[in-house]
Scaffold this motif. Structure first.
Motif, mmCIF file in Angstrom:
data_model
loop_
_atom_site.group_PDB
_atom_site.id
_atom_site.type_symbol
_atom_site.label_atom_id
_atom_site.label_comp_id
_atom_site.label_asym_id
_atom_site.label_seq_id
_atom_site.Cartn_x
_atom_site.Cartn_y
_atom_site.Cartn_z
ATOM 1 N N SER A 16 42.877 45.782 51.741
ATOM 2 C CA SER A 16 42.378 45.729 50.374
ATOM 3 C C SER A 16 43.481 46.054 49.375
ATOM 4 O O SER A 16 43.604 45.392 48.336
ATOM 5 C CB SER A 16 41.206 46.705 50.211
ATOM 6 N N LEU A 19 45.952 43.083 49.239
ATOM 7 C CA LEU A 19 45.349 41.974 48.502
ATOM 8 C C LEU A 19 45.295 42.281 47.007
ATOM 9 O O LEU A 19 45.505 41.390 46.169
ATOM 10 C CB LEU A 19 43.944 41.705 49.032
ATOM 11 N N ASN A 20 45.044 43.531 46.663
ATOM 12 C CA ASN A 20 45.020 43.936 45.259
ATOM 13 C C ASN A 20 46.389 43.751 44.623
ATOM 14 O O ASN A 20 46.515 43.184 43.530
ATOM 15 C CB ASN A 20 44.580 45.399 45.162
ATOM 16 N N SER A 23 47.260 39.994 44.302
ATOM 17 C CA SER A 23 46.456 39.349 43.266
ATOM 18 C C SER A 23 46.975 39.681 41.871
ATOM 19 O O SER A 23 47.091 38.798 41.016
ATOM 20 C CB SER A 23 44.990 39.785 43.389
ATOM 21 N N PHE A 37 46.150 29.627 45.036
ATOM 22 C CA PHE A 37 45.578 30.979 45.058
ATOM 23 C C PHE A 37 44.990 31.338 43.703
ATOM 24 O O PHE A 37 43.862 31.829 43.599
ATOM 25 C CB PHE A 37 46.673 31.985 45.449
ATOM 26 N N ILE A 42 39.736 35.429 39.746
ATOM 27 C CA ILE A 42 40.221 36.631 40.416
ATOM 28 C C ILE A 42 39.089 37.481 40.976
ATOM 29 O O ILE A 42 39.275 38.239 41.923
ATOM 30 C CB ILE A 42 41.106 37.456 39.459
ATOM 31 N N TRP A 45 38.647 37.060 44.769
ATOM 32 C CA TRP A 45 39.516 37.902 45.577
ATOM 33 C C TRP A 45 39.119 39.369 45.438
ATOM 34 O O TRP A 45 39.221 40.142 46.406
ATOM 35 C CB TRP A 45 40.971 37.704 45.150
ATOM 36 N N LEU A 48 36.320 40.092 47.807
ATOM 37 C CA LEU A 48 36.809 40.271 49.174
ATOM 38 C C LEU A 48 37.470 41.632 49.346
ATOM 39 O O LEU A 48 37.239 42.332 50.339
ATOM 40 C CB LEU A 48 37.799 39.157 49.508
ATOM 41 N N TRP A 72 40.136 47.875 42.213
ATOM 42 C CA TRP A 72 39.617 46.509 42.152
ATOM 43 C C TRP A 72 38.718 46.316 40.940
ATOM 44 O O TRP A 72 38.776 45.280 40.268
ATOM 45 C CB TRP A 72 38.859 46.161 43.433
#
Length: 202
Positions: A16, A19-20, A23, A37, A42, A45, A48, A72
């Protein structure tokens, strides 16, 4: 095994966080290489990433899971396209007609639209707003931009069309210089002249 140190929970938090970070970097920089992507909103994502971090918290009570979830929420709030609309919720909506004066000056009203390769005219929908500049994407036919200029401004407007990118601009006044390409740069004179020419591409 200590539930707070379960390896699966730590892996979920790590995924996580990674991915954060990815992103945030990609949506701020918007590199063309990663357009596949960033073309997605956003918050997809983010959903997720939240799934990973919240699963890590509720299943394993992993360290940093709540911190990651908070990160997030902040990223989605700041970077999502829908966030500005939430900030303006309840505010006065724009009115049609010429833009209202602001600080004793007349602002320009700019409209951007995607014609989506639809050959139906969009002039009647735009005209009530009396825009000063209209940027158009995915214009299906070059002649439509002249029709739009005539509908909005008659003999007091001007236009340019980029046939390589199927985009164009229509505005009140006269274009003295235009650089067309992936972006459009204009030098505009608001002193209209009666002469009009047929379709121009550059």
């Amino acid at each position: 095994m200590n539930k707070t140190r379960h390896p699966v929970g730590l892996v979920l938090v790590l995924l996580s966080l990674v991915l954060n970070f990815i992103s945030v970097v990609l949506y701020v920089q918007q590199p063309d290489t990663f357009a596949a992507f960033t073309v997605l909103p956003i918050w997809l994502w983010g959903a997720l990433g939240l799934l990973f971090s919240l699963a890590s918290y509720f299943l394993f009570r992993s360290p940093l899971s709540l911190f990651t979830s908070t990160m997030w929420f902040l990223v989605i709030l700041v970077l999502s396209d829908e966030a500005p609309g939430l900030v303006r919720f309840g505010q006065t909506t724009p009115e049609d007609g010429r833009a209202a004066p602001y600080l004793n000056r007349q602002p320009l009203r700019v409209i951007t639209c995607n014609w989506s390769s639809d050959s139906r005219p969009i002039g009647p929908a735009i005209a009530p707003w009396e825009p000063d500049i209209v940027f158009i994407q995915e214009m299906p036919h070059p002649y439509l931009i002249k029709q739009l200029a005539d509908t909005l401004y008659g003999n007091t407007g001007d236009y340019r069309y980029d046939e390589n990118h199927a985009c164009g601009v229509v505005l009140r006044g006269r274009i003295k210089k235009a650089l067309l390409g992936a972006s459009i740069s204009l030098a505009v004179s608001h002193r209209p002249t009666p002469q009009r020419k047929p379709h121009r591409t550059g």
